[in-house]
Design a protein around this motif. Sequence first.
Motif, short mmCIF file in Angstrom:
data_model
loop_
_atom_site.label_atom_id
_atom_site.label_comp_id
_atom_site.label_asym_id
_atom_site.label_seq_id
_atom_site.Cartn_x
_atom_site.Cartn_y
_atom_site.Cartn_z
N LEU A 44 0.39 -1.09 -0.14
CA LEU A 44 -0.10 -0.41 -0.08
C LEU A 44 0.82 1.35 0.00
O LEU A 44 0.66 2.50 -0.79
CB LEU A 44 -0.94 0.16 1.45
CG LEU A 44 -2.34 -1.12 1.26
CD1 LEU A 44 -2.95 -1.04 2.57
CD2 LEU A 44 -2.95 -0.82 -0.07
N ALA A 45 1.55 1.08 0.73
CA ALA A 45 2.49 2.63 0.52
C ALA A 45 3.66 2.68 -0.23
O ALA A 45 3.88 3.68 -0.48
CB ALA A 45 3.49 2.88 2.40
N ALA A 46 4.41 1.62 -0.62
CA ALA A 46 4.93 1.45 -1.64
C ALA A 46 4.78 2.02 -3.15
O ALA A 46 4.76 2.61 -3.77
CB ALA A 46 6.07 0.28 -2.16
N GLY A 47 3.53 1.38 -3.65
CA GLY A 47 3.01 1.49 -4.07
C GLY A 47 2.76 2.82 -4.49
O GLY A 47 2.51 3.78 -5.74
N PHE A 88 -8.39 1.54 3.08
CA PHE A 88 -8.53 0.35 2.63
C PHE A 88 -9.61 -0.40 3.31
O PHE A 88 -10.75 -1.00 2.38
CB PHE A 88 -7.40 -0.08 2.27
CG PHE A 88 -7.20 -1.79 2.27
CD1 PHE A 88 -7.49 -2.00 0.88
CD2 PHE A 88 -7.69 -2.83 2.79
CE1 PHE A 88 -7.47 -3.64 0.28
CE2 PHE A 88 -7.03 -4.01 2.65
CZ PHE A 88 -7.68 -4.42 1.13
N LEU A 89 -10.52 -0.43 4.53
CA LEU A 89 -10.84 -1.30 4.65
C LEU A 89 -12.13 -0.68 4.49
O LEU A 89 -12.92 -1.25 4.60
CB LEU A 89 -10.68 -1.58 6.29
CG LEU A 89 -9.02 -2.23 6.71
CD1 LEU A 89 -8.58 -1.93 8.46
CD2 LEU A 89 -9.23 -3.59 6.20
N ILE A 90 -11.90 0.58 5.01
CA ILE A 90 -13.66 1.58 4.81
C ILE A 90 -14.23 0.99 3.04
O ILE A 90 -15.38 1.05 2.55
CB ILE A 90 -13.39 2.97 4.59
CG1 ILE A 90 -13.13 3.51 6.45
CG2 ILE A 90 -14.60 3.51 3.97
CD1 ILE A 90 -12.77 4.57 6.39
N LEU A 91 -13.49 1.30 1.98
CA LEU A 91 -13.56 0.92 0.50
C LEU A 91 -13.57 -0.54 0.38
O LEU A 91 -14.54 -1.05 -0.33
CB LEU A 91 -11.86 0.86 -0.25
CG LEU A 91 -11.34 2.37 -0.94
CD1 LEU A 91 -10.54 2.17 -1.24
CD2 LEU A 91 -12.89 3.16 -1.68
N LEU A 92 -13.40 -1.29 1.31
CA LEU A 92 -13.35 -3.04 1.32
C LEU A 92 -15.58 -2.87 1.77
O LEU A 92 -15.98 -3.34 1.38
CB LEU A 92 -13.32 -3.50 2.50
CG LEU A 92 -11.76 -4.26 1.57
CD1 LEU A 92 -11.24 -4.84 1.98
CD2 LEU A 92 -11.65 -5.70 0.55
N ALA A 93 -15.90 -2.16 2.44
CA ALA A 93 -16.70 -2.06 3.17
C ALA A 93 -17.95 -1.47 2.50
O ALA A 93 -18.98 -1.45 2.27
CB ALA A 93 -17.08 -1.45 4.43
N LEU A 94 -17.62 -0.47 1.78
CA LEU A 94 -18.74 0.19 0.77
C LEU A 94 -18.14 -0.89 -0.62
O LEU A 94 -19.10 -0.86 -1.21
CB LEU A 94 -17.61 1.93 -0.13
CG LEU A 94 -18.37 2.26 -0.95
CD1 LEU A 94 -20.02 2.87 -0.78
CD2 LEU A 94 -17.70 3.42 -1.27
N LEU A 114 -11.28 -7.28 -2.44
CA LEU A 114 -10.05 -7.36 -2.02
C LEU A 114 -8.95 -5.79 -2.49
O LEU A 114 -8.35 -5.47 -2.45
CB LEU A 114 -9.70 -8.47 -1.05
CG LEU A 114 -10.09 -9.01 -0.04
CD1 LEU A 114 -9.26 -10.70 -0.07
CD2 LEU A 114 -9.16 -8.25 0.76
N PRO A 115 -8.88 -7.07 -4.08
CA PRO A 115 -7.71 -5.99 -5.42
C PRO A 115 -8.70 -4.90 -5.86
O PRO A 115 -7.98 -4.11 -6.20
CB PRO A 115 -7.75 -7.65 -6.38
CG PRO A 115 -8.90 -8.20 -6.27
CD PRO A 115 -9.62 -7.96 -5.09
N LEU A 119 -6.05 -1.12 -5.21
CA LEU A 119 -6.10 -0.43 -5.91
C LEU A 119 -6.28 0.53 -6.30
O LEU A 119 -5.49 2.20 -6.33
CB LEU A 119 -6.01 -1.00 -7.68
CG LEU A 119 -5.46 -2.49 -7.53
CD1 LEU A 119 -6.31 -2.92 -8.94
CD2 LEU A 119 -3.44 -2.59 -7.37
N LEU A 120 -7.61 0.81 -5.67
CA LEU A 120 -8.08 1.57 -5.29
C LEU A 120 -7.81 2.57 -4.41
O LEU A 120 -7.29 4.78 -4.19
CB LEU A 120 -9.40 2.03 -4.88
CG LEU A 120 -10.61 2.15 -6.17
CD1 LEU A 120 -11.73 1.29 -5.47
CD2 LEU A 120 -10.77 2.91 -6.95
N THR A 121 -6.75 2.00 -3.31
CA THR A 121 -6.38 2.57 -1.99
C THR A 121 -4.99 3.81 -2.47
O THR A 121 -5.06 4.33 -2.48
CB THR A 121 -6.30 2.22 -1.30
OG1 THR A 121 -7.57 1.55 -0.46
CG2 THR A 121 -5.29 2.14 0.01
N ILE A 122 -4.24 2.91 -3.20
CA ILE A 122 -2.89 2.96 -3.71
C ILE A 122 -3.34 4.00 -4.81
O ILE A 122 -2.80 5.46 -4.64
CB ILE A 122 -2.00 2.26 -4.85
CG1 ILE A 122 -1.83 0.76 -3.46
CG2 ILE A 122 -1.03 2.82 -5.93
CD1 ILE A 122 -1.14 -0.45 -4.20
#
Length: 183
Positions: A44-47, A88-94, A114-115, A119-122
């Motif tokens: 996540l951070a590296a991307g 990332f977790l909030i996006l998973l929930a949504l 999950l994927p 990707l959206l989080t990055i």
Amino acid sequence: MIRFQRSSILWVGVNCRAAVSVLGAVLAGKLWLKVIPRLELDFLAAGAAGLAGVFTGVGARRGDGGWVLSVGGMPAVVTEACSGADYFLILLALLGWQLVQRGRSIGIAILVGLPAAGLLTIFVNSLRIVTVVQAHRWVIPLLPASYGHFAHMLTGAAVFLPSLIALNLLLEHHGHTRTASRS
């Protein structure tokens, strides 16, 4: 006497499935982050740092405790705390909620979520990093030192929150137009 219509019972059933998918997706995401402890920093951070480096025209390099961007001669370190794991977790929930609302199974909602959330989080986190770096160059130094951390957090929220709202509106609109076209 309470009377239930068939449509209200179906609505409750779909929303219960959606709520279970949200819980399942968030638990799967938390498990994923716990099972692979370096995921936050090395994915996540590296991307996000790498993409922010592309956006700013500077490369991100591995440094002590994170990924370093040097924008305008000022180094910025993207650490595990900057990974966007909570986002990332909030996006998973949504995504889990939206996919089950569209008739997908809970398993599919988690497998697709999950994927997609990663990707959206990055992507969104890279925009947040660029925004925060620019705020540290242009705005935050003008504020009293005691406001620096708050301004940093506020700048991040000013990217994360509208992106969540926009994604939800996009998914809601897409869901309604698909439902209307099937009628």
